[in-house]
Design an enzyme around this catalytic site. Structure first.
Site, PDB file in Angstrom:
ATOM      1  N   SER A  28       0.756  -1.208  -0.015  1.00  0.00           N
ATOM      2  CA  SER A  28      -0.089  -0.033  -0.082  1.00  0.00           C
ATOM      3  C   SER A  28       0.886   1.130   0.074  1.00  0.00           C
ATOM      4  CB  SER A  28      -0.851   0.048   1.202  1.00  0.00           C
ATOM      5  OG  SER A  28      -1.856  -0.995   1.085  1.00  0.00           O
ATOM      6  N   HIS A  58      -2.742   1.196  -4.541  1.00  0.00           N
ATOM      7  CA  HIS A  58      -2.028   0.033  -5.406  1.00  0.00           C
ATOM      8  C   HIS A  58      -2.022   0.523  -6.679  1.00  0.00           C
ATOM      9  CE1 HIS A  58      -1.399  -3.271  -2.316  1.00  0.00           C
ATOM     10  NE2 HIS A  58      -2.174  -2.336  -1.612  1.00  0.00           N
ATOM     11  N   HIS A  80      -5.356  -8.935  -1.091  1.00  0.00           N
ATOM     12  CA  HIS A  80      -5.308  -9.131   0.329  1.00  0.00           C
ATOM     13  C   HIS A  80      -6.361 -10.117   0.540  1.00  0.00           C
ATOM     14  CE1 HIS A  80      -3.820  -5.164  -0.412  1.00  0.00           C
ATOM     15  NE2 HIS A  80      -2.976  -5.385   0.668  1.00  0.00           N
ATOM     16  N   TYR A  82      -8.462 -10.007   3.125  1.00  0.00           N
ATOM     17  CA  TYR A  82      -9.500  -9.354   3.547  1.00  0.00           C
ATOM     18  C   TYR A  82     -10.464  -9.004   2.256  1.00  0.00           C
ATOM     19  CZ  TYR A  82      -6.894  -4.897   2.488  1.00  0.00           C
ATOM     20  OH  TYR A  82      -6.423  -4.050   1.907  1.00  0.00           O
ATOM     21  N   GLU A  83     -10.008  -9.054   0.988  1.00  0.00           N
ATOM     22  CA  GLU A  83     -10.794  -8.587  -0.118  1.00  0.00           C
ATOM     23  C   GLU A  83     -11.778  -9.769  -0.365  1.00  0.00           C
ATOM     24  OE1 GLU A  83      -8.472  -6.442  -3.198  1.00  0.00           O
ATOM     25  OE2 GLU A  83      -6.945  -6.681  -2.052  1.00  0.00           O
ATOM     26  N   ALA A 110       2.870  -1.934   4.027  1.00  0.00           N
ATOM     27  CA  ALA A 110       2.853  -0.921   4.985  1.00  0.00           C
ATOM     28  C   ALA A 110       2.559  -1.590   6.217  1.00  0.00           C
ATOM     29  CB  ALA A 110       1.725  -0.001   4.554  1.00  0.00           C
ATOM     30  N   MET A 205      -1.524  -6.502   7.203  1.00  0.00           N
ATOM     31  CA  MET A 205      -2.633  -7.221   6.590  1.00  0.00           C
ATOM     32  C   MET A 205      -2.417  -8.137   5.537  1.00  0.00           C
ATOM     33  SD  MET A 205      -5.534  -4.394   6.948  1.00  0.00           S
ATOM     34  CE  MET A 205      -5.686  -3.217   8.415  1.00  0.00           C
ATOM     35  N   SER A 206      -1.046  -8.379   5.455  1.00  0.00           N
ATOM     36  CA  SER A 206      -0.784  -9.087   4.192  1.00  0.00           C
ATOM     37  C   SER A 206       0.583  -9.846   4.153  1.00  0.00           C
ATOM     38  CB  SER A 206      -0.261  -7.997   3.184  1.00  0.00           C
ATOM     39  OG  SER A 206       0.945  -7.346   3.275  1.00  0.00           O
ATOM     40  N   ASN A 229       2.783   3.966  10.676  1.00  0.00           N
ATOM     41  CA  ASN A 229       2.112   4.458  12.170  1.00  0.00           C
ATOM     42  C   ASN A 229       2.458   3.389  13.175  1.00  0.00           C
ATOM     43  OD1 ASN A 229      -0.070   2.629  10.276  1.00  0.00           O
ATOM     44  ND2 ASN A 229      -0.319   2.253  12.646  1.00  0.00           N
ATOM     45  N   HIS A 241      -6.558   4.314   6.513  1.00  0.00           N
ATOM     46  CA  HIS A 241      -5.957   3.991   5.306  1.00  0.00           C
ATOM     47  C   HIS A 241      -5.262   5.100   4.663  1.00  0.00           C
ATOM     48  CE1 HIS A 241      -5.089   1.578   1.787  1.00  0.00           C
ATOM     49  NE2 HIS A 241      -5.797   2.236   1.117  1.00  0.00           N
TER      50      HIS A 241
HETATM   51  N1  HPA Z   1      -2.095  -2.497  11.165  1.00  0.00           N
HETATM   52  C1  HPA Z   1      -2.351  -3.293  10.352  1.00  0.00           C
HETATM   53  N2  HPA Z   1      -1.976  -2.854   9.077  1.00  0.00           N
HETATM   54  C2  HPA Z   1      -1.427  -1.653   8.908  1.00  0.00           C
HETATM   55  C3  HPA Z   1      -1.045  -0.849   9.757  1.00  0.00           C
HETATM   56  C4  HPA Z   1      -1.482  -1.338  11.375  1.00  0.00           C
HETATM   57  O1  HPA Z   1      -1.425  -0.252  12.125  1.00  0.00           O
HETATM   58  N3  HPA Z   1      -0.705   0.132   9.116  1.00  0.00           N
HETATM   59  C5  HPA Z   1      -0.400  -0.136   8.015  1.00  0.00           C
HETATM   60  N4  HPA Z   1      -0.850  -1.162   7.641  1.00  0.00           N
END
Ligand code: HPA
Length: 266
Positions: A28, A58, A80, A82-83, A110, A205-206, A229, A241
């Site tokens: 991402s 993306h 992903h 989750y999609e 990310a 998440m990936s 973050n 996001h």
């Molecule tokens: N959690 C999950 N996925 C992420 C995060 C997060 O804090 N930051 C960027 N992708």
């Protein structure tokens, strides 16, 4: 002919026969790197059956060409778990890479950091992972090859090469454990505390399904997180996001320097 052989033939017809030395999957907000490759871009929509990355941030195309004199295959985006709820969605792209004769894969993502010494804009090199999402991309695979050992899943040689490249570039590249949450909701503060107790240094998440699939397919693999973050509850900043996409370029610039140096050293 298998689907992956069919698509590999289509890709070779457009981009040439030479096998890519490195496959790269961009996470991402990191899609920009696909623009840096001198070569042939093939939109995912031109590859029948290829999973479409439907997440903003993306860059859904495959670019095959030269980066720092090395032939690379860059996937501008990934699908992903989750999609669609299918952890094996990236199997076809990775099968195609193997079919093209590519030997190593670098995954990027990310992530949220759980460590005070790794903050937004920093990189982390994965030395191991936790499949906390509970899914596995090899469920349903009938062959005995499904029993993939993951003791040394994150390739030591690629990691050493990336560490050396980072050092030469003056970029900090601490190693750590990545914990895979399914998403798409972000974690709760309690989940972040739990992940920390479990031994995680970052959450995302990936990536983990792709590491498992890569090892199943015999591809050497490593992965780098771009921290956007701190994990939920660890800082006052907003987690979203939008924030991920806004922060990713900061770390992406460092990642690009490390990657370019890594390729020059290959
Ligand atoms: N959690 C999950 N996925 C992420 C995060 C997060 O804090 N930051 C960027 N992708």
């Amino acid at each position: 002919m298998s689907k992956s052989a069919e698509l590999a033939a289509l890709i070779r017809a457009r981009a040439g026969d030479a096998p890519p030395q490195l496959g790269l999957i961009l996470g991402s907000g990191l899609g920009h790197l696909a623009e840096e490759v001198q070569g042939v871009a093939i939109p995912y929509s031109d590859l029948p059956g290829f999973p479409h990355a439907g997440v903003s941030g993306h860059n859904p195309k495959l670019v095959i060409g030269q980066l720092e004199g090395v032939r690379v295959a860059v996937f501008g985006g990934r699908v992903h778990y989750y999609e669609h709820g299918n952890p094996a969605e990236m199997r076809l792209p990775l099968e195609i890479l193997r079919e093209l004769g590519c030997g190593q894969l670098l995954l990027t993502n990310a992530a949220g950091s759980l460590r005070a010494d790794i903050g937004p804009g920093d990189l982390m090199l994965l030395n191991d992972h936790i499949a906390f999402a509970g899914a596995n991309p090899l469920i349903g695979e009938p062959s005995d090859a499904r029993f993939v050992p993951l003791t040394e899943a994150h390739d030591a040689e690629i990691r050493a090469g990336l560490s050396a490249a980072a050092k030469a570039e003056g970029v900090a590249l601490p190693e750590g454990v990545y914990c895979w949450f399914s998403g798409p909701s972000f974690e709760t503060p309690a989940e972040i505390r739990a992940a920390k107790i479990l031994g995680a240094d970052a959450v995302g998440m990936s990536t983990v399904p792709e590491v498992i699939l890569a090892r199943f397919l015999g591809l050497r693999v490593a992965a780098v997180s771009v921290v956007t973050n701190m994990g939920a509850g660890l800082s006052a900043e907003n987690i979203s996001h939008e924030h991920t996409k806004a922060m990713a370029p900061v770390g992406a610039a460092k990642l690009e320097r490390v990657l370019r140096r890594y390729l020059r050293n290959l």
